[in-house]
Write a protein that holds these residues in place. Sequence first.
Motif, PDB file in Angstrom:
ATOM      1  N   TYR A 341       0.238  -1.827  -0.219  1.00 38.69           N
ATOM      2  CA  TYR A 341      -0.202  -0.001   0.349  1.00 38.69           C
ATOM      3  C   TYR A 341       0.764   1.538   0.174  1.00 38.69           C
ATOM      4  O   TYR A 341       1.105   2.026  -0.924  1.00 38.69           O
ATOM      5  CB  TYR A 341      -1.057  -0.105   1.840  1.00 38.69           C
ATOM      6  N   TRP A 345       1.217   3.862  -2.719  1.00 38.24           N
ATOM      7  CA  TRP A 345       0.329   4.729  -3.062  1.00 38.24           C
ATOM      8  C   TRP A 345       1.378   5.926  -3.492  1.00 38.24           C
ATOM      9  O   TRP A 345       1.450   6.932  -4.136  1.00 38.24           O
ATOM     10  CB  TRP A 345       0.047   5.605  -1.768  1.00 38.24           C
ATOM     11  N   TYR A 346       2.976   5.557  -3.528  1.00 34.39           N
ATOM     12  CA  TYR A 346       4.168   7.068  -3.257  1.00 34.39           C
ATOM     13  C   TYR A 346       4.568   6.901  -4.821  1.00 34.39           C
ATOM     14  O   TYR A 346       4.904   8.026  -4.948  1.00 34.39           O
ATOM     15  CB  TYR A 346       5.458   6.146  -2.740  1.00 34.39           C
ATOM     16  N   GLU A 349       1.613   8.929  -6.196  1.00 36.22           N
ATOM     17  CA  GLU A 349       1.831  10.367  -5.388  1.00 36.22           C
ATOM     18  C   GLU A 349       3.232  10.991  -6.038  1.00 36.22           C
ATOM     19  O   GLU A 349       2.693  12.177  -6.936  1.00 36.22           O
ATOM     20  CB  GLU A 349       1.834  10.488  -3.972  1.00 36.22           C
ATOM     21  N   GLU A 362     -11.932   5.794  -6.102  1.00 36.91           N
ATOM     22  CA  GLU A 362     -10.660   6.183  -5.482  1.00 36.91           C
ATOM     23  C   GLU A 362     -10.291   5.791  -3.141  1.00 36.91           C
ATOM     24  O   GLU A 362     -11.816   5.733  -3.106  1.00 36.91           O
ATOM     25  CB  GLU A 362      -9.148   7.280  -4.744  1.00 36.91           C
ATOM     26  N   GLY A 365      -6.891   6.927  -0.998  1.00 39.95           N
ATOM     27  CA  GLY A 365      -5.558   7.948  -1.347  1.00 39.95           C
ATOM     28  C   GLY A 365      -5.175   7.067  -2.505  1.00 39.95           C
ATOM     29  O   GLY A 365      -4.586   7.708  -3.367  1.00 39.95           O
ATOM     30  N   ILE A 366      -5.709   5.462  -3.071  1.00 43.63           N
ATOM     31  CA  ILE A 366      -5.193   5.210  -4.331  1.00 43.63           C
ATOM     32  C   ILE A 366      -6.577   4.506  -4.264  1.00 43.63           C
ATOM     33  O   ILE A 366      -7.567   3.958  -4.676  1.00 43.63           O
ATOM     34  CB  ILE A 366      -4.349   4.073  -4.156  1.00 43.63           C
TER      35      ILE A 366
END
Length: 395
Positions: A341, A345-346, A349, A362, A365-366
């Motif tokens: 996760y 996400w990173y 982002e 979503e 956040g993903i």
Amino acid sequence: MAVARHGSGPTATLRAFASQVHPVFMLPPLAASLFGASLAGESLGGGFDVRVALVHAAAMFFAVYTAHVKDGYVDFYGRGEDDDHPMTERGCRLGLVGAGVGFLACLLWLLAAAGPLAALVTLPTWFVGFLHAPQLDTNPVTTTLGYPTGIALCVLGGYVAQTGLVAPEPLALACVFLVTLAGVKVVDDSQDYAYDTSIGKRTVAVALGRSRARTLAYGIIGAGLFSVVPLAVVGVVPPSAPAASLVYAAVVALAYPADAETATMLLIRGAYLFLAGLLVATFFRPLADVGLPNVTALGPYTYLATEVAFGTAALALLAREGRDALWRAARTIAVLYPVAYVWDWYTLEVGVFSIPMRTGVELLGIPLEEHVFMVVVPALVLGIHETLNGSSETS
């Protein structure tokens, strides 16, 4: 002096010489030679020189016949491994001389009619046959690669004899057969594990043990079959060529749980299907005008649909292995999920990659699809792992 050990006269002599023609091992080199010639015919617009094809196939016959006679001679008269042999020592020597003369005649004809490169590629096949015993069958590498190398040279030589050139397609397919048949040869040699161990003959099965040799063998076969896929992707072989791998893979799946003798029988006969499939793919090119299936027709649900398909496969593999496999997979995925996760996400982002064909939903956040992805991919990996190793680990 007589040629035949059992009987006398012309009929017994002919029967003794004919005894060294083993169709199971003789037909593949001949088929491979003609396959190579057919590749040249396809590249030349559908026609090839039949005489050249037949002479090259005849050369392959004499090379393999040399191997059979020499192997029988060494095993019976030299090592004392065989209980019987149909030919006398003199008969074996005459057989070797006759096969050598036949091979040389074919080689000289190819040199004159097809050029020096054709003769150069053809020549090593005789040495592979003549040196099979007792030189090449005494260590795991040469014991395993002798026959597959001969088949690869048959494919390449059949092509070169027609064209006088080495091209990427026949060279690539020759390597495919080299790798795939090396795995088959390991399975074949494992039939004689007990006897080879007793006389100190170093096959792969003797060197690694039957279990590890079996794993290695099917890994090699799998690598050979899969290699057709990237070759098709880069355009070296036609797009339909991987279908031949799928056909052979079905045979491999049947052979995998079988004993060595049954597996060898299946794998050798399956090799004919593999060769036939590649012949159809390379000569007729049935999918030449067919594009890749456009799964993006599903629009924003495309990514999710692919995950459902692979997730179903993963669940089926794990369920097949039982509740313990499902539980082990669930625990592993649960531990892996937080790491995946944060990583996912990173990368999203900072813009490492984008996902255009998604629903747009979503969660935390993903994209929703990424949450599914982080479950499906490890589940599929674990399903394959459990399928390959679950039973052996349990036992």
